[in-house]
Design an enzyme around this catalytic site. Structure first.
Site, PDB file in Angstrom:
ATOM      1  N   ASP A  77       0.815  -1.206   0.000  1.00 53.55           N
ATOM      2  CA  ASP A  77       0.000   0.000   0.000  1.00 53.55           C
ATOM      3  C   ASP A  77       0.853   1.263   0.000  1.00 53.55           C
ATOM      4  OD1 ASP A  77      -2.269  -1.494  -0.102  1.00 53.55           O
ATOM      5  OD2 ASP A  77      -2.894  -1.151   1.962  1.00 53.55           O
ATOM      6  N   ASN A 156      -4.865   8.572   1.725  1.00 50.76           N
ATOM      7  CA  ASN A 156      -5.237   7.912   2.979  1.00 50.76           C
ATOM      8  C   ASN A 156      -5.593   8.904   4.078  1.00 50.76           C
ATOM      9  OD1 ASN A 156      -5.257   5.232   2.319  1.00 50.76           O
ATOM     10  ND2 ASN A 156      -3.353   4.703   3.374  1.00 50.76           N
ATOM     11  N   GLU A 157      -4.600   9.661   4.537  1.00 55.94           N
ATOM     12  CA  GLU A 157      -4.867  10.517   5.687  1.00 55.94           C
ATOM     13  C   GLU A 157      -3.862  11.641   5.834  1.00 55.94           C
ATOM     14  OE1 GLU A 157      -1.796   7.967   6.614  1.00 55.94           O
ATOM     15  OE2 GLU A 157      -3.745   7.022   6.846  1.00 55.94           O
ATOM     16  N   ASP A 186      -2.446  13.126  21.750  1.00 51.62           N
ATOM     17  CA  ASP A 186      -1.152  12.923  21.089  1.00 51.62           C
ATOM     18  C   ASP A 186      -1.201  13.300  19.626  1.00 51.62           C
ATOM     19  OD1 ASP A 186      -0.101  12.028  23.439  1.00 51.62           O
ATOM     20  OD2 ASP A 186       0.038   9.926  22.861  1.00 51.62           O
ATOM     21  N   ALA A 198      -6.376   2.219   7.402  1.00 51.13           N
ATOM     22  CA  ALA A 198      -4.954   2.458   7.645  1.00 51.13           C
ATOM     23  C   ALA A 198      -4.743   2.985   9.074  1.00 51.13           C
ATOM     24  CB  ALA A 198      -4.405   3.409   6.585  1.00 51.13           C
ATOM     25  N   ALA A 221      -5.065   8.971  21.294  1.00 50.92           N
ATOM     26  CA  ALA A 221      -4.925   8.994  22.750  1.00 50.92           C
ATOM     27  C   ALA A 221      -5.459  10.289  23.358  1.00 50.92           C
ATOM     28  CB  ALA A 221      -3.464   8.778  23.152  1.00 50.92           C
TER      29      ALA A 221
END
Length: 297
Positions: A77, A156-157, A186, A198, A221
């Protein structure tokens, strides 16, 4: 037909599959373009019909005097994301050949390659359009800094991450100009539906079918148990300011990371173009859930 082949030339299995592709395409009237790195690792005297390489800075139609019909991404990927970044808005459909691990984007397995290539040449495929996120960086005066993001579009991001090991970020997030939340965490991940499997999945975000028109916000988190992931329409926009003890933070765009000063803010929205993903056979998203994530087992 003309195809461009991408892959990590340092991986032996990638070279095996690229040779396989060249052998399959021999005599079929298909032009094959290789990156310079692949050409250097392969003895192309064995494949006299494929002499050309593709300089990604060129317009696609300038290589053979005709447009590139498909790109083959040979790897995992990560290689697919790199291929998508190089292709950009050139409107070239991409087929992923998996020589990695899970392979949600590169979902063609090597043992099926001959059958898949035959269907590709025969035109037996469908095209899915996948949305991307676009990142803009603004300085403290609100002036756009295009020089700070070399590859600003994410299939993806986009991940906003802390720079140090111990500090927590304060991430003020506005959606369509309205304050959504100031995350004490975080980090924060903004994901496309394609990227839901992902980084987003690894931090507890929801799975979203790639055909959805959505953006997922998932904190990393978070300091509060009441802060959960949220899914919003993909035509919404995001303005983000970050405070940190170290006065810096990290921005990762599909794994391409860089450090920014907290004086710099982010504007994130859906990119102006989509990536065309080639689908052949029964390699569906739902099948991937069952076979690669052991869905329900």
């Amino acid at each position: 037909m003309t195809i461009a082949v991408f892959g990590n030339a340092m991986k032996p299995q990638t070279l095996v599959e690229v040779r396989h592709i060249l052998e399959f395409m021999t005599g079929k009237g298909v032009h094959v373009l290789l990156s310079q790195e692949l050409r250097q690792e392969l003895d192309l005297r064995e494949y006299p019909g494929f002499p050309e390489n593709w300089d990604s800075d060129e317009q696609p139609e300038n290589v053979y005097g005709e447009p590139i019909d498909f790109a083959l991404s040979v790897g995992g990927d990560g290689t697919f994301l790199t291929s998508a970044a190089v292709i950009g808005d050139k409107n070239i459909p991409v087929l992923g050949v998996n020589v990695g691990h899970l392979g949600f984007l590169a979902d063609v397995q090597s043992q099926d390659l001959d059958e898949i290539l035959q269907k590709l040449v025969a035109g037996e495929y469908t095209i899915e359009r996948r949305s991307l996120l676009n990142v803009k960086v603004l300085d403290k005066e609100g002036i756009l800094r295009n020089d700070l993001v070399m590859a600003p579009n994410a299939l993806n991001e986009v991940a906003i991450l802390k720079q140090g090991l111990t500090n927590m970020l304060s991430i003020e997030t506005r959606v369509n100009g309205e304050l959504l939340h100031t995350y004490h965490s975080d980090g924060l991940v903004l994901s496309t539906p394609t990227g839901s499997t992902a980084y987003n999945l690894s931090i507890g975000g929801p799975l979203v079918v790639p055909q959805n028109k959505a953006i997922i916000l998932t904190p990393i988190a978070p300091h509060s148990l009441t802060v959960k992931p949220i899914v919003v329409p993909d035509d919404w926009t995001f303005d983000i300011r970050v405070n940190s003890r170290y006065d810096t933070y990290m921005v990762s765009v599909d794994g391409r990371s860089q450090s920014l000063s907290t004086d710099m803010s982010l504007h994130i929205e859906r990119a102006a173009y989509t990536i065309k993903v080639v689908q052949i056979g029964d390699n569906s998203f739902l099948k991937s859930l069952r076979t690669k994530l052991n869905w329900g087992k």
